[in-house]
Write an enzyme that holds these catalytic residues in place. Sequence first.
Site, PDB file in Angstrom:
ATOM      1  N   TYR A  12       0.865  -1.182   0.000  1.00 55.52           N
ATOM      2  CA  TYR A  12       0.000   0.000   0.000  1.00 55.52           C
ATOM      3  C   TYR A  12       0.898   1.226   0.000  1.00 55.52           C
ATOM      4  CZ  TYR A  12      -3.172   3.607   1.668  1.00 55.52           C
ATOM      5  OH  TYR A  12      -3.907   4.762   1.789  1.00 55.52           O
ATOM      6  N   GLU A  56      -3.470   7.504  -4.100  1.00 56.57           N
ATOM      7  CA  GLU A  56      -3.360   6.219  -3.418  1.00 56.57           C
ATOM      8  C   GLU A  56      -3.108   5.120  -4.433  1.00 56.57           C
ATOM      9  OE1 GLU A  56      -6.084   4.720   0.045  1.00 56.57           O
ATOM     10  OE2 GLU A  56      -6.917   4.004  -1.842  1.00 56.57           O
TER      11      GLU A  56
END
Length: 387
Positions: A108, A198
Amino acid sequence: MKIHEYQAKKLLRDYGIPVPRGEVAAPLEEARRIAAELAGQVVIKAQIHAGGRGKGGGVKKALSPDETYAAARSILGMQLVTHQTGPKGKKVRKVLVEEASAVRKELYLSLVVDRSRGKECVMFMASEAGGMDIEQVAATAPEKIIRCAVHPAIGFSPFQARKLSVGLKLDPEQGRQFAEICRNLYRLFREKDCSLLEINPLAITAQGRLLALDTKLNFDDDGLYRHPEIRELRDADEEEPLEVAARNASVNYVKLDGNIGCMVNGAGLAMTTMDLIKMAGGEPANFLDVGGSASPEQIEKAFRILTSDPSVKCILINIFGGVLRCDRVSAGLIQAVANVEMKLPMVVRLQGTNVEEGRRMLRESGLRVTVADGLYEAAQKAVSLIG
Ligand code: GDP
Ligand code: MN
């Protein structure tokens, strides 16, 4: 402003960040050709302005052009419900077909603006536990998320990339790729005035390559004026229609679930008005700030927006007349109500310059209007009109 994954990936590619090859299948028949060109396994992905698509059934895999077409057809038009869409879900209007990647590990990585005091900078967040359960990780194992603040004057430094790489347990070669990705992401974030970027997952492929499999990119609305190429990426289909109308009218509007429509000048007063409606036992139907000037034209546009929401049963107007005098506000209101043919009950609370004259005009207007003096009194009257 939000954009779609396929648009975000194009921007990433422009900035030298590795993303899978792929195309939007429009029209749907294109899905077969795209799959044939990509050759091999593909991923078919619903394009909506919300995450959690994987768990909601909006991401599928296929092995052949026919299978790809069938999967794309089943996703297109579906009402996709994810933990981010609310129970009504979002209608899928576009489908992305991409080459599938053999994934060894899912990381992530995100960049956000950290507004907390003392930081006020762009912050990298990363985790080796990426993928679809990142919210779970954040809630139960926050130590697995590592952070790195970037000083705006210094920029992103190689040592920060190394710090993140170590935290992600990357080997030296992956660390090198990672540093390059971070450097380019930071450049993109700054140059395009992003508010959120993101990548989840940032995959480590079976070949040891880092690849952005999914990405989400939001922009600061106040920076859009200097990015015409980003403004063009707006997809009004993904936005609340009344919010689109409000933006075109330069009115700050956010639709909510209640039934008392609010029209207020100034964001702070609008927030207060919503709180008071809640305190009085009601539910606001919206946040609406007509702006400091609240000209008759603005008021009329705001009326049109409020009255086109069928759940609005009563309208509460709370205007502070400063530079703009209350008598002008009343004249604007009376004219707007006539033009819009408004039939809903209305509570008006005026305060400020020429307030007596303003209130008198409203009382004598023959409109279905309750005039209130105080803030809380206005909220209570609006709630009692709903019954
Ligand atoms: P989201 O659920 O809306 O965040 O959509 P994602 O694009 O992240 O897709 C959901 C999941 O599908 C990802 O977390 C991956 O595990 C998986 N996925 C997406 N693309 C690929 C791919 O090319 N290869 C593999 N193996 N998995 C993929
Ligand atoms: Mn994702």
